[in-house]
Scaffold this motif. Structure first.
Motif, short mmCIF file in Angstrom:
data_model
loop_
_atom_site.label_atom_id
_atom_site.label_comp_id
_atom_site.label_asym_id
_atom_site.label_seq_id
_atom_site.Cartn_x
_atom_site.Cartn_y
_atom_site.Cartn_z
N UNK A 8 0.83 -1.20 0.00
CA UNK A 8 0.00 0.00 0.00
C UNK A 8 0.87 1.26 0.00
N UNK A 9 1.95 1.28 0.75
CA UNK A 9 2.78 2.46 0.89
C UNK A 9 3.66 2.72 -0.32
N UNK A 10 3.87 1.77 -1.18
CA UNK A 10 4.74 1.97 -2.33
C UNK A 10 5.40 0.67 -2.72
N UNK A 11 6.59 0.80 -3.29
CA UNK A 11 7.31 -0.39 -3.73
C UNK A 11 8.45 -0.70 -2.77
N UNK A 12 8.49 -1.93 -2.35
CA UNK A 12 9.59 -2.44 -1.55
C UNK A 12 10.40 -3.38 -2.42
N UNK A 13 11.70 -3.35 -2.26
CA UNK A 13 12.59 -4.18 -3.06
C UNK A 13 13.42 -5.05 -2.12
N UNK A 14 13.54 -6.33 -2.48
CA UNK A 14 14.37 -7.24 -1.71
C UNK A 14 15.73 -7.30 -2.40
N UNK A 15 16.77 -6.89 -1.69
CA UNK A 15 18.13 -6.89 -2.23
C UNK A 15 18.93 -7.96 -1.50
N UNK A 16 19.60 -8.81 -2.27
CA UNK A 16 20.41 -9.88 -1.71
C UNK A 16 21.84 -9.38 -1.60
N UNK A 17 22.23 -8.92 -0.42
CA UNK A 17 23.58 -8.44 -0.18
C UNK A 17 24.27 -9.37 0.81
N UNK A 19 24.55 -12.52 0.90
CA UNK A 19 23.70 -13.68 1.18
C UNK A 19 22.67 -13.41 2.28
N UNK A 20 22.38 -12.14 2.53
CA UNK A 20 21.35 -11.76 3.51
C UNK A 20 20.34 -10.86 2.79
N UNK A 21 19.11 -11.34 2.59
CA UNK A 21 18.13 -10.49 1.90
C UNK A 21 17.67 -9.34 2.79
N UNK A 22 17.54 -8.16 2.18
CA UNK A 22 17.10 -6.97 2.90
C UNK A 22 15.94 -6.35 2.13
N UNK A 23 14.89 -5.94 2.83
CA UNK A 23 13.75 -5.25 2.23
C UNK A 23 14.01 -3.76 2.35
N UNK A 24 14.05 -3.08 1.19
CA UNK A 24 14.40 -1.67 1.16
C UNK A 24 13.34 -0.90 0.39
N UNK A 25 13.01 0.29 0.87
CA UNK A 25 12.05 1.16 0.21
C UNK A 25 12.71 2.49 -0.16
N UNK A 26 14.03 2.54 -0.17
CA UNK A 26 14.79 3.75 -0.43
C UNK A 26 15.30 3.73 -1.86
N UNK A 27 14.90 4.69 -2.65
CA UNK A 27 15.27 4.72 -4.07
C UNK A 27 16.75 4.86 -4.32
N UNK A 28 17.45 5.62 -3.48
CA UNK A 28 18.88 5.83 -3.67
C UNK A 28 19.65 4.54 -3.44
N UNK A 29 19.31 3.81 -2.40
CA UNK A 29 19.97 2.54 -2.11
C UNK A 29 19.69 1.52 -3.21
#
Length: 73
Positions: A8-17, A19-29
């Motif tokens: 609902x709040x926007x797009x979240x992206x799962x980044x595999x850094x 070997x640890x997945x992180x959920x990020x909602x920051x466009x710059x990152x």
């Protein structure tokens, strides 16, 4: 690896850094973590990131200068 999920709040992206997945909602990152396999495309994407950073710095300077000028009046 990038995976987008729409909430609902926007797009979240799962980044595999590291070997640890992180959920990020920051466009710059998210933009910094993109790596393209084609060297020419990757160079173009890096150039666009640098231009965005430069413009952001200029706009911050302009907004600070405008705030200072408004305080003078």
């Amino acid at each position: 690896m990038l995976k987008a999920q729409k909430f609902i709040a926007g797009r979240n992206v799962v980044i595999d850094q590291d070997d640890v997945p992180k959920v990020i909602n920051d466009g710059v990152t998210i933009a910094k973590s993109i790596e393209l396999p084609n060297a020419l495309e990757h160079a173009g994407a890096t150039l666009l990131q640098e231009v965005r950073c430069y413009i952001s710095c200029i706009l911050k300077s302009i907004s600070i200068a405008a705030a200072c000028l408004l305080d003078m009046f």
